[in-house]
Design an enzyme around this catalytic site. Structure first.
Site, mmCIF file in Angstrom:
data_model
loop_
_atom_site.group_PDB
_atom_site.id
_atom_site.type_symbol
_atom_site.label_atom_id
_atom_site.label_comp_id
_atom_site.label_asym_id
_atom_site.label_seq_id
_atom_site.Cartn_x
_atom_site.Cartn_y
_atom_site.Cartn_z
ATOM 1 N N GLY A 149 -10.644 21.037 47.475
ATOM 2 C CA GLY A 149 -11.973 21.621 47.612
ATOM 3 C C GLY A 149 -12.029 23.104 47.348
ATOM 4 N N GLY A 150 -10.879 23.770 47.321
ATOM 5 C CA GLY A 150 -10.849 25.183 46.992
ATOM 6 C C GLY A 150 -11.459 26.079 48.051
ATOM 7 C CB THR A 151 -12.433 29.653 47.850
ATOM 8 O OG1 THR A 151 -11.148 30.123 47.426
ATOM 9 C CG2 THR A 151 -13.058 30.695 48.763
ATOM 10 C CG HIS B 287 -51.385 27.806 51.497
ATOM 11 N ND1 HIS B 287 -51.074 29.145 51.633
ATOM 12 C CD2 HIS B 287 -52.052 27.436 52.627
ATOM 13 C CE1 HIS B 287 -51.567 29.575 52.794
ATOM 14 N NE2 HIS B 287 -52.154 28.558 53.410
#
Length: 457
Positions: free
Chosen positions: A38-40, A440
Site C-alpha cells: 500500500g505504500g506511504t 443550493h
C-alpha cells in the site's frame, strides 16, 4: 532465475494497479514489496493522517457544541489509545486489501524482500533472481532528515513515528511549516497538546500566495498554535523531559523547549539502495530517477512511477503515472506527464483545495488577468455550519477566458475545487461554470457567482 514479462518494484499507489492491468492483458508479472503493501499513502500518509484529522475534528467540534445550542456534560476528553487503534484499524484493513488483491491476482507472483538490480533486466530479491524485459520502479519516498546541528543527539519523530503515538505529547514542536507539518500541528493541538511550528522561511507554505499563507497562519494561531517564522540556524539539544530547539527569529525567545520534535522538512526518494548503477539508471542530484514525459528512464525497458521520479509528490499523481504508463503500453493512447495540471489539498481545517497557478505565477507569465475573490463569510453553507474561515479565489486569462488557477480555503474547499479542475482539463472558458446552475445550499454554488464578479488584476 525466474522469467517474467514485467517486474514491478513497490506496492504503493501505482504498482498494484499496473500489475492488475498487465495481468488482465495476459502478462506474467512479478511484484516485489519490501515491507508494507500500500505504500506511504496507506501506511504512514494519507489514510492514517486523515483518520487522525477526523478524530481531531470530532474533538474540536465537541468543544464548540455550545455554539450550536448543544449541551455536553463535563470537559471533552481524548483517549489517544482509542484514536490510535481507530487509525491502525483503517490502515490494517487497507493494507490487507491490497495484499489480498495482489496475491490473488492471476498471473502475478508476489515477492517480499529488498530488490536490487544486477543488470538492466535482472533483479535479485534475497535468494530469488528475477528477469524481465520490462521493469517498473514504484519505490516511493521517505521523510528527509536534514543534517541539522544536534539532530543525532535527540529522539525525533517523522511522519512514521507519529503514526505510532499512543500517548499525547505535552508539547509537540514541528520543524517545517508546510503541508505535513501543519496538519500534524492542528490535529495534535486539537487532541490537547501544546504545539509550536518552527519555519525557516518568512511565511508558512511558501509556495502559496501570501494571502493564503497568512490566512492559514491566522486559523492556526486562533487555535493556540505558536508559529515561529524566519527561524535560522536551527539546532537541537536534549533538555529535561524533552528537546530544546534553538532558533533565531525576529521576535520571541531564541529557543523553544518541548516534549517531542517532529521533523517535517520534505521527502527523499527510496532509490539509494536499489543498486541503480548496475542497470545504468540515471538520477538527479537529489536521488530522483530521471524520466521523460512518458516516465521512461534513460535505460530502455525501465520506467519509474510515483514519488521516486520527482514528477509529483502525491497519491493522485502516482496513480496518474500508472494511467500514463498503462495507456501508452496497452491502449495505444499516448499520454504524457505534461498533460497533468497541478492540483492538491492541504487538509487542515478548514481545508485548502488548490489547482494550477498561484496569482504570483500567473503574473509572471505577463498575461492580462482577471481575478475573482469571495470570503467564506459570504457563502451561505459556511454560515449555516458556523465555519466561515477562509475564502475562494480564482485567476483567469482575460483573453482566452480560461482559468489559470484557483484556491478554495474553507469549508469543503478540497471538494469544491474539482469543478474548476475539470473545466481546466476541458480547456473551456470560465463562462461555462458562470452559466451553470449549481445545487443550493452548497459551497460550489458560489463559484459561478464569484466568476460573474471578476475584476482586472
Amino acid at each position: 532465475m525466474q522469467s517474467f514479462d514485467a517486474i514491478i518494484v513497490g506496492a504503493g499507489q501505482a504498482g498494484p494497479a499496473l500489475a492488475g492491468r498487465f495481468s488482465d492483458a495476459g502478462w506474467r508479472v512479478a511484484l516485489v514489496e519490501r515491507k508494507d503493501f500500500g505504500g506511504t499513502c496507506v501506511n504512514t500518509g494519507c489514510m492514517p493522517t486523515k483518520t487522525l484529522v477526523a478524530s481531531a475534528y470530532a474533538a474540536h467540534l465537541s468543544r464548540r457544541a455550545a455554539d450550536y445550542g448543544v449541551t455536553l456534560q463535563g470537559e471533552v476528553g481524548v483517549d489517544m489509545k482509542r484514536v490510535h487503534e481507530r487509525q491502525q484499524t483503517v490502515v490494517r484493513n487497507a493494507r490487507g486489501n491490497v495484499e489480498t488483491w495482489l496475491r490473488g491476482m492471476k498471473g502475478c507472483t508476489v515477492f517480499q524482500g529488498h530488490a536490487r538490480f544486477e543488470n538492466a533486466t535482472t533483479i535479485r530479491v534475497g535468494d530469488d533472481v528475477l528477469t524481465a524485459p520490462k521493469i517498473f520502479l514504484n519505490v516511493g519516498g521517505r521523510a528527509n532528515v536534514p543534517d541539522m546541528p544536534g539532530v543525532e543527539d535527540i529522539a525525533y519523530l517523522t511522519n512514521v513515528g507519529m503514526m505510532q503515538l499512543e500517548t499525547l505529547p505535552e508539547h509537540l514542536i514541528i520543524v517545517g511549516g508546510s503541508y505535513i507539518g501543519l496538519e500534524f500541528a492542528q490535529m495534535f493541538r486539537r487532541f490537547g497538546s501544546q504545539a509550536t511550528v518552527v519555519e525557516m522561511g518568512p511565511r508558512l507554505i511558501g509556495r502559496e500566495d501570501p494571502e493564503v499563507s497568512d490566512a492559514i497562519r491566522e486559523i492556526l494561531e486562533a487555535e493556540g498554535i505558536a508559529v515561529r517564522l524566519n527561524s535560522e540556524c536551527i539546532s537541537f539539544a536534549p533538555a529535561e523531559g524533552g528537546v530544546c530547539v534553538h532558533v533565531t527569529c525576529e521576535d520571541g525567545a531564541p529557543q523553544v523547549t518541548g516534549s517531542h520534535v517532529l521533523l517535517a522538512v520534505g521527502r527523499k526518494p527510496n532509490t539509494d539502495d536499489l543498486n541503480l548503477a548496475a542497470a545504468g539508471i540515471e538520477t538527479d542530484k537529489r536521488g530522483y530517477v530521471t524520466v521523460d514525459d512518458q516516465l521512461r528512464t534513460n535505460v530502455p525497458g525501465i520506467w519509474a512511477l510515483g514519488d521516486c521520479n520527482g514528477k509529483g509528490a502525491f497519491t493522485h499523481t502516482a496513480y496518474n503515472d500508472f494511467e500514463i504508463v498503462a495507456a501508452n503500453l496497452l491502449d495505444n493512447n499516448p499520454r504524457r506527464v505534461s498533460d497533468r495540471i497541478t492540483c492538491y489539498g492541504l487538509f487542515v481545517d478548514p481545508p485548502l483545495g488548490r489547482v494550477g497557478m498561484t496569482e504570483a505565477e500567473a503574473k509572471a507569465t505577463g498575461r492580462k488577468l482577471l481575478v475573482g475573490h469571495r470570503p467564506m463569510t459570504r457563502v451561505g453553507r459556511a454560515v449555516e455550519k458556523g465555519e466561515t474561515q477562509g475564502f475562494m479565489k480564482v485567476v483567469v486569462d482575460a483573453e482566452t477566458q480560461e482559468i489559470l488557477g484557483a484556491a478554495i480555503l474553507g469549508l469543503n474547499g478540497d471538494e469544491a475545487i474539482h469543478g474548476m479542475i475539470d473545466l481546466m482539463y476541458a480547456k473551456a472558458p470560465y463562462t461555462v461554470i458562470k452559466r451553470a446552475v449549481h445545487i443550493h445550499p452548497t459551497v460550489s454554488e458560489l463559484i459561478p457567482t464569484m466568476l460573474s464578479e471578476l475584476k482586472p488584476l
